[in-house]
Scaffold this motif. Structure first.
Motif, PDB file in Angstrom:
ATOM      1  N   PRO A   1     -35.565 -31.335-101.091  1.00 21.86           N
ATOM      2  CA  PRO A   1     -36.662 -31.990-101.213  1.00 21.86           C
ATOM      3  C   PRO A   1     -37.892 -31.063-101.441  1.00 21.86           C
ATOM      4  O   PRO A   1     -38.989 -31.444-101.867  1.00 21.86           O
TER       5      PRO A   1
ATOM      6  N   VAL B   1     -42.438 -37.552 -95.376  1.00 22.62           N
ATOM      7  CA  VAL B   1     -41.776 -37.997 -94.330  1.00 22.62           C
ATOM      8  C   VAL B   1     -42.344 -37.635 -92.938  1.00 22.62           C
ATOM      9  O   VAL B   1     -42.610 -38.177 -91.989  1.00 22.62           O
TER      10      VAL B   1
ATOM     11  N   ILE C   1     -32.069 -34.625 -99.103  1.00 23.58           N
ATOM     12  CA  ILE C   1     -32.501 -36.236 -99.303  1.00 23.58           C
ATOM     13  C   ILE C   1     -32.211 -36.437-100.624  1.00 23.58           C
ATOM     14  O   ILE C   1     -32.027 -35.759-101.509  1.00 23.58           O
TER      15      ILE C   1
ATOM     16  N   MET D   1     -35.443 -41.410-100.671  1.00 20.50           N
ATOM     17  CA  MET D   1     -36.949 -41.006-100.681  1.00 20.50           C
ATOM     18  C   MET D   1     -37.845 -42.252-101.087  1.00 20.50           C
ATOM     19  O   MET D   1     -38.773 -42.770-100.576  1.00 20.50           O
TER      20      MET D   1
ATOM     21  N   ALA E   1     -39.109 -41.171-107.121  1.00 17.99           N
ATOM     22  CA  ALA E   1     -38.779 -39.821-106.575  1.00 17.99           C
ATOM     23  C   ALA E   1     -38.118 -39.224-107.636  1.00 17.99           C
ATOM     24  O   ALA E   1     -37.119 -39.712-108.353  1.00 17.99           O
TER      25      ALA E   1
END
Length: 490
Positions: free
Chosen positions: A86, A93, A373, A378, A444
């Protein structure tokens, strides 16, 4: 006049000479160039992304998810379950984790303690600089703290000058696979100053060089003795580093030109902060011995403190400038763990429990290339957080709508509140698409070629061959997708 925000930006950039260009992972800020919107589909429905992806020529993988912010309904997706790095999108996060664990009003505190009473201007005992893990502490704040102590009549101590940096685990750097000289791979401790960097300035003086190392702020410019920089007549390597009692750098003269400056990382930030405070205190008439580390949390009466801004403002600045040190200090404080790896695992567990999403993060900033991720995960995290009112959206920066060349479309009514992230041959963007009066969406986009990234030698990872062009193509693709989604799903 240099403003605090300007100083912050300068510290984060760490650059004053093109030869030393440092790739800082932060949200893009394209300049306005009179761009106009490219034609986009007007009919409601999915966008044909295949031609855009093919034209980007990124290699590796491209994954994205677009969902309705209010319901979570997935509107469009490509490889939604493919785990990819990511990069700094991970800071979203971390922000949610910190807001949940610490609360939006939490403030970091750096304190000065006295182990005895003050008599005749002297503390009858030790003076202790006690860190609370503040990643935003700056030289001017320490200078003002010393001035307040002097105004209160403190002139020194009969005992020692101690410092405690154990509020957070002492860490040489965030990721082990980065060059020594890159400031974005910061050291971590419970005492941090100027994002754990010193200012190195050089100037040609005949056949020699004048060199200065300091911890400059807007109003204070204390010299730093624990870091030395020597200029050596060579072409490569650009830097060498020796980590001892004095942190020794050498720099290749071929890269320096006639003069310039750059911020270099400090690997013992606790001692660095204490040394700078001692210098600033001396300027206020407070005599302190050379600082000594304290191994256990100190007791004593508080005689002065510096507090950070509330957590919401700390996170807003972190998301805007993508400061890795801030992310790690915030995440470590929220988890209470004694190592970065354990703290990342604690955050992973919180994500599973809170959102039902499985992630695998190596740290809190996204700097570690091992983090993974999915785009679907996400979007699920951001969507649930939005619907639960967790307060992340107001902290995100409007990165702007882009045309097909990647240029911001000035005055566009659609807001794109998002966080970007960049590593070598890895790029991500995630956040909210907010049209005026229309359907709000969460998205995302992760693009990455991890094998190509891992193949770059560590010494070349600051600016690998082809890296800038790849990142530009990835960001252009992101802008193209967002542009079309905003039109097609309005």
């Amino acid at each position: 006049m240099i403003t605090r925000r300007g100083l912050l930006a300068g510290l984060l950039a760490g650059v004053a000479l093109p030869a030393f260009a440092e790739v800082i992972d932060r949200s893009p800020r394209p300049r306005a160039r009179g761009a106009v919107a490219a034609p986009v589909p007007s009919a409601k429905g999915p966008v044909d992304s295949a031609p855009l992806i093919a034209a980007a020529k990124l290699g590796g993988a491209v994954a994205f998810v677009l969902a309705d912010a209010a319901t979570g309904e997935v509107l469009e997706a490509r490889e939604p379950d493919l785990p990819l790095p990511p990069a700094s999108v991970a800071k979203t996060v971390t922000s949610l984790f910190a807001l949940d664990r610490l609360g939006p009003g939490f403030r970091f505190a750096t304190r000065v303690l006295a182990t005895g009473p003050v008599s005749g201007g002297k503390v009858q005992g030790d003076i202790v600089l006690s860190g609370g893990g503040d990643p935003t502490l700056q030289t001017d704040q320490l200078g003002d703290l010393a001035a307040r102590l002097a105004a209160a009549g403190i002139k020194g101590a009969t005992g020692r000058f101690l410092y405690w940096d154990g509020a957070l685990p002492r860490t040489y750097g965030i990721a082990s696979d980065q060059p020594d000289h890159v400031g974005y791979n910061a050291a971590i401790s419970g005492l941090n100053l100027n994002f754990n960097r010193v200012h190195f300035e050089w100037k040609r003086a005949g056949s020699d060089w004048q060199v200065a190392v300091d911890a400059r702020g807007e109003r204070f410019m204390p010299a730093v003795a624990m870091v030395r920089v020597g200029i050596v007549g060579r072409d490569a390597p650009l830097f060498t580093y020796g980590n001892g009692r004095v942190e020794e750098w050498t720099v290749a003269s071929a890269a320096l030109g006639k003069g310039g400056s750059r911020w270099l990382p400090v690997r013992d930030p606790g001692r660095y902060t204490a040394e700078v405070f001692r210098t600033l205190a001396r300027a206020q008439g407070i005599a302190l011995d050379a600082p000594e580390p304290l191994g256990t949390k100190p007791d004593g009466r508080e005689v002065g403190r510096v507090e950070s801004e509330p957590l919401t403002e700390v996170l807003r600045e972190m998301l805007k400038f993508s400061t890795n040190l801030t992310a790690e200090c915030v995440g470590l404080t929220a988890s209470g763990q004694q190592s970065l790896a354990a703290s990342a695992r604690a955050m992973d567990a919180w994500v599973r429990e809170r959102f039902g999403v499985t992630v695998s993060l190596a740290d809190h900033s996204g700097l570690g290339g091992a983090s993974r991720i999915t785009a679907g995960g996400m979007v699920s995290i951001l969507g649930q957080a939005h619907r639960d009112g967790m307060g992340l959206k107001p902290l995100l920066r409007d990165v702007g709508m882009k045309d097909d060349k990647g240029r911001v479309i000035e005055g566009h009514a659609v807001k794109v509140l998002a966080k970007s992230g960049t590593l070598n041959f890895v790029s991500g963007l995630a956040g909210h698409i907010s049209p005026p009066g229309g359907r709000e969406m969460i998205f995302a986009i992760f693009t990455g070629d991890p094998e190509r990234r891992d193949a770059v030698p560590v010494a070349l990872r600051e600016e690998p061959e082809g890296g800038k062009a790849w990142t530009k193509r990835a960001r252009t693709l992101q802008g193209q997708l967002v542009n079309r989604w905003a039109a097609a799903w309005r």
